[in-house]
Design an enzyme around this catalytic site. Structure first.
Site, PDB file in Angstrom:
ATOM      1  N   HIS A 110      35.584 -31.011  16.864  1.00 33.16           N
ATOM      2  CA  HIS A 110      34.843 -32.166  16.915  1.00 33.16           C
ATOM      3  C   HIS A 110      33.451 -32.185  17.545  1.00 33.16           C
ATOM      4  CE1 HIS A 110      38.736 -34.541  16.057  1.00 33.16           C
ATOM      5  NE2 HIS A 110      38.442 -34.055  15.095  1.00 33.16           N
ATOM      6  N   GLY A 177      47.897 -33.847  24.976  1.00 37.03           N
ATOM      7  CA  GLY A 177      47.008 -34.911  25.097  1.00 37.03           C
ATOM      8  C   GLY A 177      46.434 -35.441  23.947  1.00 37.03           C
TER       9      GLY A 177
END
Ligand code: APR
Length: 238
Positions: A110, A177
Site C-alpha cells: 500500500h 494484525g
C-alpha cells in the site's frame, strides 16, 4: 525444513503497540475521518490541501520519538535473519517500523508514508517533512506535482505479481494484525491455501473476518503472540 518458504502479511494491528492508530478499531482512523475525504484519487483531485494535511499529520506522528518498532516487528526481523529459507514480508502498513526493526525482504503493497511521488516525472523520493501544493519534486524540481506515495482506495496495490507468486510457492503463510476487510490482502490466505501445501496461521488481537480460513489461530496482542510464534517455529518448525 531448511528450504521451506514463509510469507508474512502484516496490517495496522502490528503497529498499534508502537502507538500508531489502526483503521477499523473503535478508536481507529476511519472512526474519525471519512475514507472518501482523504484516501481516494477523487478526494485528492477535489481538495488536495485536505489530503496533504491528513498525511502530514500521520507523517509527523510516525516521525515522533515515541513511535518505535515493537517486539513483534523485532521478532519478524529475527525470523528473516535466522530462518534458513526465504522469508517475504508483505505489509499493508505505510509506516517504516519493519525497516527500522531490520526486516529487508519487504514489500509495501500500500506504499510508504515517508515517500513522495511526482505526478510529472513519476519518481518516488524519500519525504519526511510536510507536503503542500507548492512542494518541489526532489527528482525533477517541478513545483506542485507531488502526492504521498501511498495506494488509495480504487488504486492498484504495488508488486501484486510478485506477491501472488510467493503465495503460490510458500509453505507457511502468517497473517498478523489485519482485520481481513480489504482486498486483495484479505484474499491472500485463500491464495496460499490453493497450493494445498501451505500451513496458514492468524496472529491477531481478535478473530479477523477471514479467521475461519486459517488452519491455526492465536489471538492476543502482537507484541506477545508474534515473538512466541517466531520462537516456536525457529525451534520446532510447524
Ligand atoms: N495486536 C494484534 N492485532 C491487533 C492489535 C494488537 N495490539 N490491535 C489491533 N489489532 C487488530 C484488530 O483486531 C484488527 O483486526 O488489527 C486489525 C486492524 O485492522 P484494520 O484497522 O482494518 O487495519 P488493516 O487490516 O491493516 O487495514 C487494511 O485498510 O484502510 C485500509 O489501507 C488501509 O492498509 C489498510 C487496509
Amino acid at each position: 525444513m531448511e528450504s521451506r518458504r514463509i510469507v508474512i502479511l502484516t496490517g495496522a494491528g502490528i503497529s498499534k503497540e508502537s502507538g500508531l492508530d489502526t483503521f477499523r478499531d473503535p478508536d481507529g482512523l476511519w472512526a474519525r475521518v471519512r475514507i472518501e475525504d482523504v484516501a481516494t484519487p477523487e478526494a485528492f483531485a477535489r481538495d488536495p490541501d485536505r489530503v496533504h494535511a491528513f498525511y502530514n499529520h500521520r507523517r509527523a506522528g510516525l516521525l515522533s520519538e515515541d513511535v518505535q518498532p515493537n517486539a513483534a516487528h523485532a521478532a519478524l526481523a529475527r525470523l528473516e535473519a535466522e530462518w534458513p529459507g526465504e522469508v517475504l514480508l508483505v505489509t499493508q502498513n505505510i509506516d517504516d517500523l519493519h525497516e527500522r526493526a531490520g526486516s529487508k525482504n519487504l514489500i509495501h503493497m500500500h506504499g510508504e508514508l515517508l515517500k513522495a511521488r511526482c505526478l510529472v516525472c513519476g519518481a518516488a523520493s524519500p519525504w519526511r517533512e510536510d507536503m503542500t501544493g507548492d512542494s518541489l519534486c526532489p527528482a525533477c524540481g517541478v513545483e506542485g506535482a507531488l502526492r504521498v506515495n501511498v495506494v488509495w482506495f480504487g488504486e492498484m496495490p504495488f508488486e501484486m505479481d510478485r506477491i501472488y507468486e510467493a503465495l503460490a510457492a510458500c509453505d507457511l503463510f502468517i497473517s498478523i494484525g489485519t482485520s481481513g476487510n480489504v482486498y486483495p490482502a484479505a484474499g491472500f490466505v485463500a491464495e496460499a491455501r490453493a497450493s494445498g501445501r501451505a500451513h496458514t496461521v492468524e496472529l491477531n488481537l481478535e478473530p479477523s473476518e477471514g479467521s475461519s480460513l486459517f488452519a491455526e489461530r492465536h489471538h492476543g496482542p502482537a507484541g506477545v503472540e508474534v515473538p512466541a510464534y517466531v520462537d516456536k517455529i525457529l525451534k520446532n518448525g510447524w
